[in-house]
Design a protein around this motif. Structure first.
Motif, PDB file in Angstrom:
ATOM      1  N   GLU A   1       7.345  -0.994   4.504  1.00 19.13           N
ATOM      2  CA  GLU A   1       5.753  -1.780   4.663  1.00 19.13           C
ATOM      3  C   GLU A   1       7.084  -3.023   4.776  1.00 19.13           C
ATOM      4  O   GLU A   1       6.793  -3.491   6.764  1.00 19.13           O
ATOM      5  N   VAL A   2       8.107  -2.882   4.292  1.00 15.88           N
ATOM      6  CA  VAL A   2       9.312  -4.358   5.230  1.00 15.88           C
ATOM      7  C   VAL A   2      10.066  -3.693   5.994  1.00 15.88           C
ATOM      8  O   VAL A   2      10.333  -4.625   6.726  1.00 15.88           O
ATOM      9  N   GLY A   3      10.666  -2.687   6.623  1.00 16.19           N
ATOM     10  CA  GLY A   3      10.730  -2.040   7.855  1.00 16.19           C
ATOM     11  C   GLY A   3      10.303  -3.008   8.676  1.00 16.19           C
ATOM     12  O   GLY A   3      10.602  -2.655   9.910  1.00 16.19           O
ATOM     13  N   ASP A   4       8.785  -1.872   8.871  1.00 15.80           N
ATOM     14  CA  ASP A   4       7.733  -2.181   9.431  1.00 15.80           C
ATOM     15  C   ASP A   4       7.207  -3.648  10.009  1.00 15.80           C
ATOM     16  O   ASP A   4       7.697  -3.985  10.984  1.00 15.80           O
ATOM     17  N   GLY A   5       7.596  -4.561   8.572  1.00 14.17           N
ATOM     18  CA  GLY A   5       7.672  -6.179   8.857  1.00 14.17           C
ATOM     19  C   GLY A   5       8.648  -6.651   9.791  1.00 14.17           C
ATOM     20  O   GLY A   5       8.607  -7.437  10.833  1.00 14.17           O
ATOM     21  N   LEU A   6      10.095  -6.204   9.644  1.00 12.19           N
ATOM     22  CA  LEU A   6      10.680  -6.824   9.962  1.00 12.19           C
ATOM     23  C   LEU A   6      10.846  -5.920  11.613  1.00 12.19           C
ATOM     24  O   LEU A   6      11.396  -6.784  12.419  1.00 12.19           O
ATOM     25  N   LEU A   7      10.421  -4.773  11.497  1.00 14.53           N
ATOM     26  CA  LEU A   7      10.662  -3.870  13.179  1.00 14.53           C
ATOM     27  C   LEU A   7       9.074  -4.832  13.497  1.00 14.53           C
ATOM     28  O   LEU A   7      10.137  -5.578  15.379  1.00 14.53           O
ATOM     29  N   ALA A   8       8.197  -5.219  12.902  1.00 15.56           N
ATOM     30  CA  ALA A   8       6.978  -6.749  14.334  1.00 15.56           C
ATOM     31  C   ALA A   8       8.368  -7.898  14.428  1.00 15.56           C
ATOM     32  O   ALA A   8       7.329  -8.058  15.518  1.00 15.56           O
TER      33      ALA A   8
ATOM     34  N   GLU B   1      13.679  -1.261  -5.712  1.00 18.89           N
ATOM     35  CA  GLU B   1      13.059  -0.338  -4.870  1.00 18.89           C
ATOM     36  C   GLU B   1      14.146  -0.473  -2.685  1.00 18.89           C
ATOM     37  O   GLU B   1      14.874   0.487  -2.640  1.00 18.89           O
ATOM     38  N   LEU B   2      14.491  -1.376  -2.915  1.00 21.34           N
ATOM     39  CA  LEU B   2      14.668  -2.050  -1.550  1.00 21.34           C
ATOM     40  C   LEU B   2      16.365  -1.883  -1.699  1.00 21.34           C
ATOM     41  O   LEU B   2      17.070  -1.618  -0.345  1.00 21.34           O
ATOM     42  N   LEU B   3      17.015  -2.818  -2.648  1.00 17.67           N
ATOM     43  CA  LEU B   3      17.937  -1.969  -2.853  1.00 17.67           C
ATOM     44  C   LEU B   3      18.715  -0.669  -3.114  1.00 17.67           C
ATOM     45  O   LEU B   3      19.920  -0.875  -2.414  1.00 17.67           O
ATOM     46  N   ARG B   4      17.791  -0.448  -3.602  1.00 18.95           N
ATOM     47  CA  ARG B   4      18.527   1.386  -3.446  1.00 18.95           C
ATOM     48  C   ARG B   4      18.109   1.864  -2.636  1.00 18.95           C
ATOM     49  O   ARG B   4      18.706   2.881  -2.526  1.00 18.95           O
ATOM     50  N   ASP B   5      17.430   1.730  -1.201  1.00 22.93           N
ATOM     51  CA  ASP B   5      17.133   2.346  -0.126  1.00 22.93           C
ATOM     52  C   ASP B   5      16.872   1.928   1.227  1.00 22.93           C
ATOM     53  O   ASP B   5      16.868   1.351   1.550  1.00 22.93           O
ATOM     54  N   LEU B   6      18.166   0.615   1.370  1.00 23.01           N
ATOM     55  CA  LEU B   6      18.120   0.426   2.469  1.00 23.01           C
ATOM     56  C   LEU B   6      18.656   1.212   3.549  1.00 23.01           C
ATOM     57  O   LEU B   6      17.422   0.415   4.908  1.00 23.01           O
ATOM     58  N   PRO B   7      19.141   1.852   3.764  1.00 20.10           N
ATOM     59  CA  PRO B   7      18.844   2.630   4.924  1.00 20.10           C
ATOM     60  C   PRO B   7      17.258   3.532   5.374  1.00 20.10           C
ATOM     61  O   PRO B   7      17.143   3.156   6.562  1.00 20.10           O
ATOM     62  N   ARG B   8      16.791   3.744   4.428  1.00 19.70           N
ATOM     63  CA  ARG B   8      14.915   3.894   4.657  1.00 19.70           C
ATOM     64  C   ARG B   8      14.557   2.120   5.824  1.00 19.70           C
ATOM     65  O   ARG B   8      13.524   1.986   6.247  1.00 19.70           O
ATOM     66  N   VAL B   9      15.022   1.180   5.086  1.00 16.00           N
ATOM     67  CA  VAL B   9      14.590  -0.348   5.671  1.00 16.00           C
ATOM     68  C   VAL B   9      14.793  -0.112   6.668  1.00 16.00           C
ATOM     69  O   VAL B   9      14.300  -0.269   8.124  1.00 16.00           O
ATOM     70  N   ARG B  10      16.506  -0.269   7.503  1.00 15.05           N
ATOM     71  CA  ARG B  10      16.623  -0.439   8.536  1.00 15.05           C
ATOM     72  C   ARG B  10      16.316   1.047   9.418  1.00 15.05           C
ATOM     73  O   ARG B  10      16.051   0.978  10.836  1.00 15.05           O
ATOM     74  N   SER B  11      16.150   2.239   8.646  1.00 15.28           N
ATOM     75  CA  SER B  11      15.881   2.777   9.742  1.00 15.28           C
ATOM     76  C   SER B  11      14.132   3.020  10.904  1.00 15.28           C
ATOM     77  O   SER B  11      13.687   3.740  11.591  1.00 15.28           O
ATOM     78  N   ARG B  12      13.421   2.259  10.127  1.00 17.26           N
ATOM     79  CA  ARG B  12      12.106   1.668  10.789  1.00 17.26           C
ATOM     80  C   ARG B  12      12.681   1.053  11.507  1.00 17.26           C
ATOM     81  O   ARG B  12      10.708   0.630  12.449  1.00 17.26           O
ATOM     82  N   LEU B  13      13.347   0.639  12.101  1.00 16.42           N
ATOM     83  CA  LEU B  13      13.680  -0.475  13.337  1.00 16.42           C
ATOM     84  C   LEU B  13      13.903   0.425  14.280  1.00 16.42           C
ATOM     85  O   LEU B  13      14.481   0.298  15.396  1.00 16.42           O
TER      86      LEU B  13
ATOM     87  N   ASP C   1       1.161  -1.016   0.145  1.00 19.50           N
ATOM     88  CA  ASP C   1       0.228  -0.092  -0.213  1.00 19.50           C
ATOM     89  C   ASP C   1       0.543   1.347   0.143  1.00 19.50           C
ATOM     90  O   ASP C   1       0.422   2.238  -0.074  1.00 19.50           O
ATOM     91  N   GLY C   2       1.982   1.379   0.750  1.00 17.09           N
ATOM     92  CA  GLY C   2       2.918   2.292   1.107  1.00 17.09           C
ATOM     93  C   GLY C   2       4.125   1.607   0.180  1.00 17.09           C
ATOM     94  O   GLY C   2       3.795   1.327  -0.781  1.00 17.09           O
ATOM     95  N   HIS C   3       4.733   2.580   0.787  1.00 16.52           N
ATOM     96  CA  HIS C   3       6.736   2.436   0.130  1.00 16.52           C
ATOM     97  C   HIS C   3       6.683   1.325   0.779  1.00 16.52           C
ATOM     98  O   HIS C   3       7.114   1.200   1.305  1.00 16.52           O
ATOM     99  N   VAL C   4       7.360   0.636  -0.524  1.00 15.62           N
ATOM    100  CA  VAL C   4       8.156  -0.892   0.087  1.00 15.62           C
ATOM    101  C   VAL C   4       9.078  -0.812   1.348  1.00 15.62           C
ATOM    102  O   VAL C   4       8.698  -1.666   2.168  1.00 15.62           O
ATOM    103  N   CYS C   5      10.222  -0.315   0.721  1.00 21.38           N
ATOM    104  CA  CYS C   5      10.965   0.603   2.273  1.00 21.38           C
ATOM    105  C   CYS C   5      10.316   0.052   3.287  1.00 21.38           C
ATOM    106  O   CYS C   5      10.968  -0.353   4.736  1.00 21.38           O
TER     107      CYS C   5
END
Length: 136
Positions: A49-56, A88-100, A43-47
């Motif tokens: 949503e993936v970061g939020d899923g990893l957080l959970a 998109e994930l590979l391009r913005d891995l810091p965004r994924v990490r920031s969700r943690l 629904d939103g930005h994949v980074c």
């Protein structure tokens, strides 16, 4: 699967006498349906949503008794993701990490595993569908 495919996984890992690292991987569904439209649509930005899923999932690991310093983070390249989402994930891995960030410390700075080798999206990008044709 971050323990989602086997309810005994997290308690088993937590109870290990010799604490070993545990990889928390993002995925939706299971091998039979992870590539379905419902599991590959975000629904939103994949980074985010993936970061939020990893957080959970990291929270569940910690609640089960797995120490935060043991966790490794894996955004699950190729698992319930389209080729575009993988890029998109590979391009913005810091965004994924920031969700943690809500977990702080060890989890925010956890090693990040990227398992991109031989994935279908690489064939789409290179025009070489057969993984063995991309071997160097």
């Amino acid at each position: 699967s971050g323990g989602s495919w086997d309810p005994k996984m997290l308690p088993t890992v937590a109870a290990l006498k010799q604490p070993l690292p545990y990889v928390v991987m993002h995925v939706r569904g299971d091998p039979s349906n992870m590539q379905s439209k419902s599991n590959t649509s975000y629904d939103g930005h994949v980074c985010d949503e993936v970061g939020d899923g990893l957080l959970a999932t990291a929270r569940k690991c910690i609640e089960e008794g797995i120490e935060p310093w043991r966790l490794w983070i894996d955004p699950g390249i190729g698992f319930a993701k389209t080729g575009r989402a993988n890029v998109e994930l590979l391009r913005d891995l810091p965004r994924v990490r920031s969700r943690l960030a809500p977990l702080g410390g060890a989890v925010v700075h956890a090693p990040m595993l990227i398992g991109a080798s031989r994935k279908r999206f690489l064939g789409e990008l290179t025009g070489q569908a057969e993984a063995s044709d991309r071997d160097v």
